[in-house]
Structures are given as structure tokens and as C-alpha cells.
Write a protein that holds these residues in place. Structure first.
Motif, short mmCIF file in Angstrom:
data_model
loop_
_atom_site.label_atom_id
_atom_site.label_comp_id
_atom_site.label_asym_id
_atom_site.label_seq_id
_atom_site.Cartn_x
_atom_site.Cartn_y
_atom_site.Cartn_z
N VAL A 111 -14.80 10.97 22.21
CA VAL A 111 -15.04 10.36 23.53
C VAL A 111 -13.78 9.66 24.02
O VAL A 111 -13.36 9.82 25.18
N ASN A 112 -13.16 8.89 23.16
CA ASN A 112 -11.95 8.16 23.56
C ASN A 112 -10.84 9.11 24.00
O ASN A 112 -10.17 8.89 25.02
N ALA A 113 -10.65 10.19 23.25
CA ALA A 113 -9.60 11.15 23.60
C ALA A 113 -9.93 11.89 24.89
O ALA A 113 -9.05 12.12 25.73
N LEU A 149 -19.60 10.23 28.32
CA LEU A 149 -20.50 9.07 28.19
C LEU A 149 -20.29 8.01 29.27
O LEU A 149 -20.68 6.87 29.09
N ASP A 150 -19.64 8.39 30.36
CA ASP A 150 -19.69 7.62 31.59
C ASP A 150 -19.69 8.64 32.72
O ASP A 150 -19.41 9.84 32.50
N PRO A 183 -22.06 4.74 23.93
CA PRO A 183 -20.66 4.32 24.10
C PRO A 183 -20.49 2.83 23.80
O PRO A 183 -21.45 2.06 23.89
N PRO A 184 -19.28 2.41 23.47
CA PRO A 184 -19.05 1.01 23.06
C PRO A 184 -19.48 0.00 24.11
O PRO A 184 -19.97 -1.09 23.77
N GLU A 185 -19.31 0.33 25.39
CA GLU A 185 -19.64 -0.63 26.44
C GLU A 185 -21.14 -0.88 26.56
O GLU A 185 -21.57 -1.83 27.23
N PHE A 186 -21.95 -0.04 25.90
CA PHE A 186 -23.41 -0.24 25.90
C PHE A 186 -23.91 -0.62 24.51
O PHE A 186 -25.10 -0.48 24.23
N VAL A 197 -27.86 7.17 31.96
CA VAL A 197 -27.79 8.62 31.78
C VAL A 197 -28.68 9.33 32.80
O VAL A 197 -28.29 10.33 33.40
N CYS A 198 -29.88 8.80 32.99
CA CYS A 198 -30.82 9.41 33.95
C CYS A 198 -30.29 9.29 35.38
O CYS A 198 -30.45 10.22 36.19
#
Length: 402
Positions: A111-113, A149-150, A183-186, A197-198
Motif C-alpha cells: 500500500v505504501n509503495a 486503501l484511500d 490502513p494506518p490512518e484508520f 469503503v462503501c
């Protein structure tokens, strides 16, 4: 407009995969003709309605080679940045996939990459992987998101998947996998993330980027209740669903797929017999992913005998991804399915054609039959079982894509 077919191949051995024709749907001394991207004839040469030269603008000899439908890879994650070779080394040293994921590796490292690169960079890195699959006989691909994931990054992945289809001139079915990891922010707010996501699903669907919706239902992913919320949102948009189900534990993912009439339930190592029956009754395809089984050195087999007994269709896919299945050949996935899961070579070929098409909700491909897409492959083999027998090698004489 010319009434002639665009092309006709004679002196062919056809593995049509039509069930009514027996093993492999085989036809010796066959012929296949096509026009405007559709098959006009696929049968014994003796049943051609006229002389070959009177039927087609171009007539060629297949020189007694075998022809099959084009292969269909119905489960890939091929759009991503970077790779996870260091994690491969760690797993060989005894560290589990779950432990790596809980330490922030696994999916989140990809995800980060993926977030960090531009759309053009992501396209340039992903396209060679798609080309590798096509070079081994694939004519239709599924590509998932799930490493963004965003909203912006999921959009970027799906746009790249669509772009790959345009660049290569093939069908690419896109699957929205926003519910792949937290993801880390969640962190600590999984329910909030599922709601996000929805919401993103509605936006991306409105942009024409989603063909189906997937989720990862596992203890290190999302719960059955959270997965149900994702499926409910997809249903409201009229989108079909599929699921990474019961790979590491039996959380009831396959049974949930059956309740929603899902296109497919994928992995299935821990699926029970009742869920298998429910899948078969619902018409949900079991997508077997031997690449991940092989790389993770798993020992728990999917319920192959139960699937056979219930008549559930079994598809085969590469699960091409950077962490657990860096597999660039659907033929090799077929071979691994035979070796690890004890599928027959015919089951493996049907799994990479007829049943893979069904797993994508596509009814216009997967067999050599009049009216189907003219996606087919000529192979330098003496029998269709060789497609699962050989580990690698260049077996293709020619690929025809509609």
C-alpha cells in the motif's frame, strides 16, 4: 458488407470444452472460423457448409495443432508498486504471513509503495506483468484494486487496470477491493473504514471504474458482519460480489457468498461441506488459488472432493500479487492445481477457461462454440494434458484475440 468469414483454420484439433462432446470437448480434424470477433464455426471439417475458400477471406492450416479457448485469469492483483521479496525470505525462515501482516508488512507495505507512485509509474510497472500472462495464453484478465486503501489511490489502481485493457486490446474486468486491509490512518476504527469503503464504492462506480466488488474476510482482514455491509452496498449499486473466503480460517465467508449469490468464493482452504453445498446451489464458482498455497507452503487443502460431489464449478487463477503469489503464468497455476490439489488436467483447463469465465460473470467466452468470442490459442502440444504437464516453456504457436 462481405458475407465471407474473416478467417478459417482447418486441419485443427479442437479442445472445445463443450461438455456434450466428452473429454476436453475434443474434435479431431476440425476447423474453426470467425467473423467480426465471433466464432462462426467450430466443429469437424467434414461439416463445413461449403469449400473453405468459399467461406473465408483467409484460410490457413493449423497443421494438426491443438486449439483451445483463450485462457482466462479470473483473480489477479497485478497492479501494484514494488515487491516483497524480503518477506519471502522471512517466511522461509519461519515467520508466518499473519505475523508479518501484524507487524505492518504484508499488504500494507505494498500500500505504501502504491500510494507513493504516480499513475503513469504504476502503469509502467504493472503492464509487463499483464504482458507476461498474455504471452502464456491469457486473453481475458481480472484485476483488483486493494493496495490503495484511500479514494485517490483506489481510483488510480482501477484507472491503471482499465488502461492496461486498452493498451493490450483485451477484456480487463476490474474488481474493487477497498476492504482488503485496514490502513494506518484508520487503526482501531475498522467500522469507520468500512463505511468509507462503501462511500468510495459509490463514487468509483459512478466513474465507471468498477465491474465487481471483493473483500478479504479473515481475522487479519474484515469480519463477516463488516463484509456483509460491503456486499449490501454493492447490491444497492447492482454490482456483483466475490470474496477472499476461508483461506486462513472458517469465518463463514463461503456461506456468506452463497447468501448473496456471489460470482465466486476464492481460496476456500477452510470451507466446510455445508458451505460447499450452499455455493453449488447458488451457482457460486469456487476459485482455487494454488500459487498462494504453494508460496505459503500451506498444508490445508481446499475441499476438492466435496466440490466435485456437489457439482460446484472450480476455476483456477494465478492470484498474481507481490506477497503470497508472485505467479506470472496461468499455465503454471494449472500445473500447481494438479500437483497440490489433485485436479485432473481437464479440470484444470476447464478451470482456466469455462469456469473462469463464469467466475467473472462472462457468458460469451470460455468454449469454442458458435457465437462465442473468437479468443483462442494454437498450441505446440500433442495432447491438451500437456498444458498442465509442462512447467514453463514456450508452447504457443499463435494467439487469436477477438
Amino acid at each position: 458488407m462481405s458475407a465471407l468469414w474473416d478467417g478459417l483454420l482447418v486441419d485443427a484439433r479442437l479442445a472445445t470444452l463443450r461438455q456434450e462432446l466428452g473429454a476436453y470437448g475434443a474434435i479431431d480434424n476440425g476447423a474453426i472460423g470467425w467473423k467480426d470477433g465471433l466464432i462462426m464455426f467450430a466443429g469437424p471439417r467434414s461439416e463445413l457448409p461449403d469449400r473453405p475458400e468459399a467461406l473465408a477471406a483467409r484460410v490457413s492450416s493449423a497443421a494438426n495443432r491443438w486449439i483451445t479457448p483463450g485462457l482466462i485469469d479470473c483473480h489477479t492483483h497485478l497492479v501494484f508498486a514494488g515487491n516483497r521479496a524480503p518477506e519471502f525470505e522471512r517466511r522461509l525462515q519461519g515467520v508466518s504471513y499473519e505475523q508479518i501482516a501484524r507487524e505492518g508488512g504484508g499488504i500494507l507495505s505494498t500500500v505504501n509503495a502504491t500510494r507513493a507512485c504516480s499513475e503513469d509509474e504504476l502503469f509502467a510497472e504493472s503492464l509487463p506483468r499483464a504482458r507476461a500472462l498474455l504471452a502464456d495464453g491469457v486473453t481475458t484478465l481480472e484485476i483488483k484494486s486493494g493496495y490503495g486503501l484511500d479514494l485517490a489511490s483506489e481510483r488510480k489502481m482501477l484507472r491503471v487496470a482499465r488502461r492496461i485493457g486498452r493498451e493490450l486490446g483485451i477484456t480487463v474486468q476490474t474488481t474493487y477491493l477497498g476492504a482488503h486491509a485496514l490502513p494506518p490512518e484508520f487503526a482501531g476504527r475498522a467500522d469507520d473504514y468500512v463505511q468509507a469503503v462503501c462511500g468510495w464504492m459509490r463514487t468509483l462506480h459512478a466513474e465507471g471504474l468498477i465491474d465487481a466488488v471483493d473483500a478479504f474476510c479473515e481475522s487479519i482482514g474484515f469480519s463477516p458482519a463488516q463484509t456483509r455491509l460491503v456486499f449490501d452496498a454493492a447490491r444497492r449499486l447492482g454490482l456483483p460480489v466475490k470474496l477472499h473466503a476461508d483461506q486462513l480460517s472458517d469465518l463463514g465467508g463461503a456461506a456468506l457468498c452463497a447468501q448473496f449469490g456471489a460470482l465466486s468464493a476464492d481460496h476456500l482452504e477452510y470451507t466446510g461441506s455445508a458451505a460447499v453445498r450452499a455455493m453449488a446451489d447458488a451457482g457460486t464458482v469456487a476459485v482455487l488459488l494454488p500459487g498462494a498455497f504453494h508460496v505459503l507452503r500451506e498444508t490445508r487443502l481446499p475441499p476438492i472432493e466435496a466440490l466435485r460431489e456437489c457439482g460446484a464449478p472450480m476455476a483456477i487463477a494465478t492470484d498474481l500479487n507481490p506477497g503470497t503469489s508472485p505467479l506470472l503464468s496461468l499455465r503454471l497455476a494449472m500445473s500447481l492445481a494438479c500437483t497440490h490439489f489433485k485436479l485432473t488436467p481437464e479440470e484444470a483447463l476447464r478451470g482456466a477457461t469455462v469456469h473462469a469465465a463464469k467466475a467473472l460473470g462472462l457468458r460469451d467466452r470460455g468454449e469454442l462454440r458458435v457465437g462465442q468470442r473468437a479468443d483462442f490459442v494454437q498450441w505446440r502440444i500433442s495432447h491438451p494434458s500437456e498444458l498442465s504437464y509442462w512447467l514453463g516453456g514456450e508452447l504457443i504457436e499463435e494467439i487469436h484475440r477477438a
